[in-house]
Scaffold this active site. Structure first.
Site, mmCIF file in Angstrom:
data_model
loop_
_atom_site.group_PDB
_atom_site.id
_atom_site.type_symbol
_atom_site.label_atom_id
_atom_site.label_comp_id
_atom_site.label_asym_id
_atom_site.label_seq_id
_atom_site.Cartn_x
_atom_site.Cartn_y
_atom_site.Cartn_z
ATOM 1 N N TYR A 66 8.217 -2.592 -26.346
ATOM 2 C CA TYR A 66 8.409 -2.207 -24.949
ATOM 3 C C TYR A 66 7.135 -1.596 -24.373
ATOM 4 O O TYR A 66 7.174 -0.652 -23.589
ATOM 5 C CB TYR A 66 9.621 -1.267 -24.805
ATOM 6 C CG TYR A 66 10.862 -1.859 -25.425
ATOM 7 C CD1 TYR A 66 11.451 -2.995 -24.869
ATOM 8 C CD2 TYR A 66 11.423 -1.341 -26.593
ATOM 9 C CE1 TYR A 66 12.572 -3.574 -25.449
ATOM 10 C CE2 TYR A 66 12.545 -1.915 -27.180
ATOM 11 C CZ TYR A 66 13.112 -3.034 -26.600
ATOM 12 O OH TYR A 66 14.215 -3.601 -27.176
ATOM 13 N N ARG B 231 6.816 3.520 -20.556
ATOM 14 C CA ARG B 231 7.926 4.288 -21.107
ATOM 15 C C ARG B 231 7.928 5.776 -20.705
ATOM 16 O O ARG B 231 8.984 6.313 -20.395
ATOM 17 C CB ARG B 231 7.991 4.139 -22.637
ATOM 18 C CG ARG B 231 8.108 2.685 -23.109
ATOM 19 C CD ARG B 231 8.479 2.547 -24.571
ATOM 20 N NE ARG B 231 9.812 3.029 -24.821
ATOM 21 C CZ ARG B 231 10.098 4.205 -25.304
ATOM 22 N NH1 ARG B 231 9.138 5.018 -25.694
ATOM 23 N NH2 ARG B 231 11.335 4.587 -25.456
ATOM 24 N N TYR C 63 11.255 6.657 -18.826
ATOM 25 C CA TYR C 63 12.298 7.321 -19.630
ATOM 26 C C TYR C 63 11.880 8.722 -20.078
ATOM 27 O O TYR C 63 12.483 9.257 -21.021
ATOM 28 C CB TYR C 63 12.595 6.517 -20.910
ATOM 29 C CG TYR C 63 12.716 5.030 -20.737
ATOM 30 C CD1 TYR C 63 13.819 4.463 -20.101
ATOM 31 C CD2 TYR C 63 11.729 4.183 -21.220
ATOM 32 C CE1 TYR C 63 13.925 3.090 -19.958
ATOM 33 C CE2 TYR C 63 11.835 2.805 -21.088
ATOM 34 C CZ TYR C 63 12.931 2.275 -20.450
ATOM 35 O OH TYR C 63 13.036 0.919 -20.321
ATOM 36 N N CYS D 140 -1.935 5.666 -8.807
ATOM 37 C CA CYS D 140 -1.673 6.641 -7.741
ATOM 38 C C CYS D 140 -0.220 7.059 -7.663
ATOM 39 O O CYS D 140 0.459 6.825 -6.653
ATOM 40 C CB CYS D 140 -2.158 6.066 -6.423
ATOM 41 S SG CYS D 140 -3.877 5.581 -6.556
ATOM 42 N N GLY E 7 19.220 -1.740 -31.671
ATOM 43 C CA GLY E 7 19.397 -0.358 -31.263
ATOM 44 C C GLY E 7 18.896 0.718 -32.204
ATOM 45 O O GLY E 7 18.805 1.888 -31.814
ATOM 46 N N GLU F 39 20.066 -7.707 -34.243
ATOM 47 C CA GLU F 39 19.079 -8.032 -33.205
ATOM 48 C C GLU F 39 18.108 -6.868 -33.009
ATOM 49 O O GLU F 39 17.995 -6.320 -31.914
ATOM 50 C CB GLU F 39 19.790 -8.304 -31.871
ATOM 51 C CG GLU F 39 20.804 -9.422 -31.887
ATOM 52 C CD GLU F 39 21.654 -9.457 -30.617
ATOM 53 O OE1 GLU F 39 21.556 -8.519 -29.790
ATOM 54 O OE2 GLU F 39 22.416 -10.419 -30.453
ATOM 55 N N PRO F 40 17.388 -6.467 -34.034
ATOM 56 C CA PRO F 40 16.494 -5.325 -33.870
ATOM 57 C C PRO F 40 15.217 -5.720 -33.136
ATOM 58 O O PRO F 40 14.682 -6.808 -33.341
ATOM 59 C CB PRO F 40 16.165 -4.938 -35.315
ATOM 60 C CG PRO F 40 16.229 -6.234 -36.057
ATOM 61 C CD PRO F 40 17.299 -7.047 -35.386
ATOM 62 N N GLY F 41 14.747 -4.850 -32.282
ATOM 63 C CA GLY F 41 13.468 -5.075 -31.615
ATOM 64 C C GLY F 41 12.521 -3.936 -31.926
ATOM 65 O O GLY F 41 11.548 -4.064 -32.666
ATOM 66 N N ARG F 42 12.860 -2.755 -31.389
ATOM 67 C CA ARG F 42 11.993 -1.589 -31.526
ATOM 68 C C ARG F 42 11.698 -1.231 -32.979
ATOM 69 O O ARG F 42 10.572 -0.888 -33.314
ATOM 70 C CB ARG F 42 12.666 -0.389 -30.848
ATOM 71 C CG ARG F 42 11.803 0.837 -30.817
ATOM 72 C CD ARG F 42 12.605 2.084 -30.373
ATOM 73 N NE ARG F 42 13.542 1.824 -29.327
ATOM 74 C CZ ARG F 42 13.310 2.020 -28.030
ATOM 75 N NH1 ARG F 42 12.168 2.510 -27.625
ATOM 76 N NH2 ARG F 42 14.245 1.757 -27.139
HETATM 77 N N1 LLP Z 1 20.062 -6.971 -28.342
HETATM 78 C C1 LLP Z 1 20.329 -6.808 -27.032
HETATM 79 C C2 LLP Z 1 21.428 -7.549 -26.439
HETATM 80 C C3 LLP Z 1 19.548 -5.923 -26.263
HETATM 81 O O1 LLP Z 1 19.828 -5.748 -24.979
HETATM 82 C C4 LLP Z 1 18.481 -5.217 -26.868
HETATM 83 C C5 LLP Z 1 17.656 -4.290 -26.088
HETATM 84 C C6 LLP Z 1 18.220 -5.442 -28.231
HETATM 85 C C7 LLP Z 1 19.042 -6.308 -28.943
HETATM 86 C C8 LLP Z 1 17.113 -4.759 -28.960
HETATM 87 O O2 LLP Z 1 17.301 -3.375 -28.998
HETATM 88 P P1 LLP Z 1 16.335 -2.462 -29.909
HETATM 89 O O3 LLP Z 1 16.609 -2.810 -31.357
HETATM 90 O O4 LLP Z 1 14.936 -2.763 -29.530
HETATM 91 O O5 LLP Z 1 16.738 -1.080 -29.574
HETATM 92 N N2 LLP Z 1 12.725 -0.702 -22.520
HETATM 93 C C9 LLP Z 1 13.502 0.251 -23.276
HETATM 94 C C10 LLP Z 1 14.421 -0.424 -24.265
HETATM 95 C C11 LLP Z 1 15.348 -1.427 -23.623
HETATM 96 C C12 LLP Z 1 16.235 -2.148 -24.612
HETATM 97 C C13 LLP Z 1 16.984 -3.259 -23.974
HETATM 98 N N3 LLP Z 1 17.817 -4.045 -24.847
HETATM 99 C C14 LLP Z 1 12.557 1.235 -23.938
HETATM 100 O O6 LLP Z 1 11.342 1.118 -23.780
HETATM 101 O O7 LLP Z 1 13.015 2.189 -24.580
#
Ligand code: LLP
Length: 462
Positions: free
Chosen positions: A407, A346, A350, A378, A265, A299-302
């Site tokens: 994403y 995105r 969003y 389109c 997050g 659990e970082p992604g972004r």
């Molecule tokens: N853990 C869980 C259980 C999650 O559902 C998510 C993201 C993450 C970790 C990773 O979150 P992050 O660190 O990346 O914020 N498509 C959207 C973002 C959707 C996130 C969904 N869950 C966007 O483009 O902003």
């Protein structure tokens, strides 16, 4: 030409120089233009065409290391499980695997991608509100580190399945702490009205039930309150404090807790946001959970992948908008590029703001005027930016959409029958195509006519 539209919203957008300054893997070479690490984007466009995703291996590594350093500086015993949904390219995963990161997966595909990339099953967490039986079977067969359960119903299903297979699943219970992460409504996950997790108040009884069910071994609790969290760490702190109280209650009831999963997050600056640095997140974890003496997981992604990638596109043409009604005022300037919402969804989904930088060096010193940057799809929603300050641009000129490493490609589709764009990994002065552009033929793979409908006469393009 008519008078330019005012830049909207006035004065809030960062300048090109400011965008570059915040992204150390990007630079402007006086002759070669915009570069990712040491590779000019113009060279990549020449090699693979546009649109194309370009990722910096150096940025992925340095971000993974910065996060690890922040966690260990806070004295935390923390494991990082990269959220594969952010960017699932196998080369990206391999770079992160080499940095020692584990994975957070939410589907069979992501689990397979993580394993293929050499992430050990013992470092994989499976999250998600609806795991299919097939996915749970695979998770059990692989004996992954942890399955995060999101409901009593799911616990019963997994227990029955694991017991029937003679296995014991290590499970964590994801709780919904009902905190407001103050992010976009579509990516808020920790409010009680959201579909995720179990109510905090119901967690102790359910955790006790997990301990009693065959085929399950409860190992901890988990939370994930949302994504792109930029408004300080107070929401994280509230959620983690709730977890700490829960762990206290579980221990008091004699239930075993081995670790705490803090979710992902952490936000990044796309425009003018000032998200908390990882040190602040680490501090919030330490302040709330540090006293438990347990290892924590993230659990970082972004935060890891977002800033490490750009979407490279070419201008197809520039068109003037219709005369405004009522008459007077300037016409809009539309820059139509060859990337669209099917690549980077995105902005359409969003209202997300992404920096847009011209690739040509001269364009960085040219006069600016407002432009609407749009794709060819389109739908009016296929708009990347409105009223963005950009120089005059000609067909074929290149632009880079920033912070598209997370994403981006993973949310792409082939809408309007546009093939998936290639992915390129830059590493210092080298680059490699790590996913080919999808050939048009692949758009039709697996399709067939029913036998009672006649085939078209051969000939022409196919
Ligand atoms: N853990 C869980 C259980 C999650 O559902 C998510 C993201 C993450 C970790 C990773 O979150 P992050 O660190 O990346 O914020 N498509 C959207 C973002 C959707 C996130 C969904 N869950 C966007 O483009 O902003």
């Amino acid at each position: 030409m008519a008078a330019p539209l005012p830049l909207a919203p006035q004065g809030e957008d960062p300048t090109f120089a400011e965008l570059l300054a915040g992204r150390p893997h990007l630079s402007l070479h006086p002759a070669e233009g915009l570069r990712v690490e040491e590779v000019p984007l113009a060279r990549i466009a020449q090699a693979v065409g546009t649109p194309a995703w370009v990722y910096s291996a150096g940025a992925l590594r340095s971000r993974a290391r910065a996060l690890k350093a922040a966690l260990s500086a806070a004295g935390l015993d923390a494991g990082i499980h990269y959220a594969v949904k952010a960017n699932a390219n196998l080369a990206v995963l391999r770079v992160l695997a080499e940095e020692g990161l584990g994975a957070d997966v939410v589907s069979e595909g992501e689990l397979r991608a993580a394993r293929r990339s050499g992430i050990p099953a013992s470092a994989i967490v499976f999250s998600g509100v609806g795991k299919t039986e097939r996915e749970l079977r695979l998770a059990l067969a692989e004996d992954i580190l942890q399955i995060n359960l999101e409901s009593a119903e799911e616990a019963e299903r997994l227990s029955a399945l694991a017991a029937s297979l003679g296995r014991v699943a290590r499970v964590a219970l994801r709780v919904n702490p009902d905190v407001d992460a103050r992010t976009h409504a579509k990516i808020t996950t920790g409010r009680s009205e959201n579909k995720f997790g179990v109510a905090l108040a119901e967690a102790p009884a359910l955790y006790a039930r997990l301990a009693a069910l065959p085929g399950l071994r409860p190992v901890g609790v988990a939370v994930h309150i949302g994504s792109q969290i930029t408004a300080g760490v107070s929401a994280f702190r509230d959620a983690y404090a709730a977890l700490a109280r829960l762990v206290g209650a579980l221990r008091a009831a004699g239930l075993p807790v081995e670790r705490v999963d803090c979710g992902g997050g952490l936000g990044i600056p796309y425009r003018d946001e000032t998200p908390p640095p990882p040190e602040a997140l680490a501090g919030a974890i330490r302040a709330t959970l540090g006293g438990l003496g347990l290892p924590v997981m993230l659990e970082p992604g972004r935060w890891i992948a977002g800033p490490a990638g750009v979407l490279l596109a070419s201008v197809i043409l520039q068109k003037q908008g219709a005369p405004p009604v009522p008459a007077g005022g300037p016409r809009r300037r539309f820059l139509v590029v060859d990337a669209a919402m099917n690549e980077l969804m995105r902005p359409a989904m969003y209202e997300a703001w992404h920096g847009i930088l011209p690739v040509a060096p001269a364009a960085h010193a040219a006069p600016l005027s407002p432009a609407d940057v749009v794709g060819p799809v389109c739908e009016t929603g296929d708009t990347f930016a409105r009223g963005r300050a950009l120089p005059a641009m000609e067909p074929g000129d290149l632009v880079a959409f920033l912070d598209a490493g997370a994403y981006g490609a993973t949310m792409s589709s082939t809408y309007n029958l546009r093939p998936l764009a290639p992915e390129v990994l830059v590493d210092g002065a080298r680059f490699a195509v790590v996913r080919d552009r999808q050939p048009h033929e692949a758009l039709f793979a697996g399709q067939r006519l029913p036998p009672w409908i006649g085939a078209p006469a051969p000939g022409g393009v196919s």
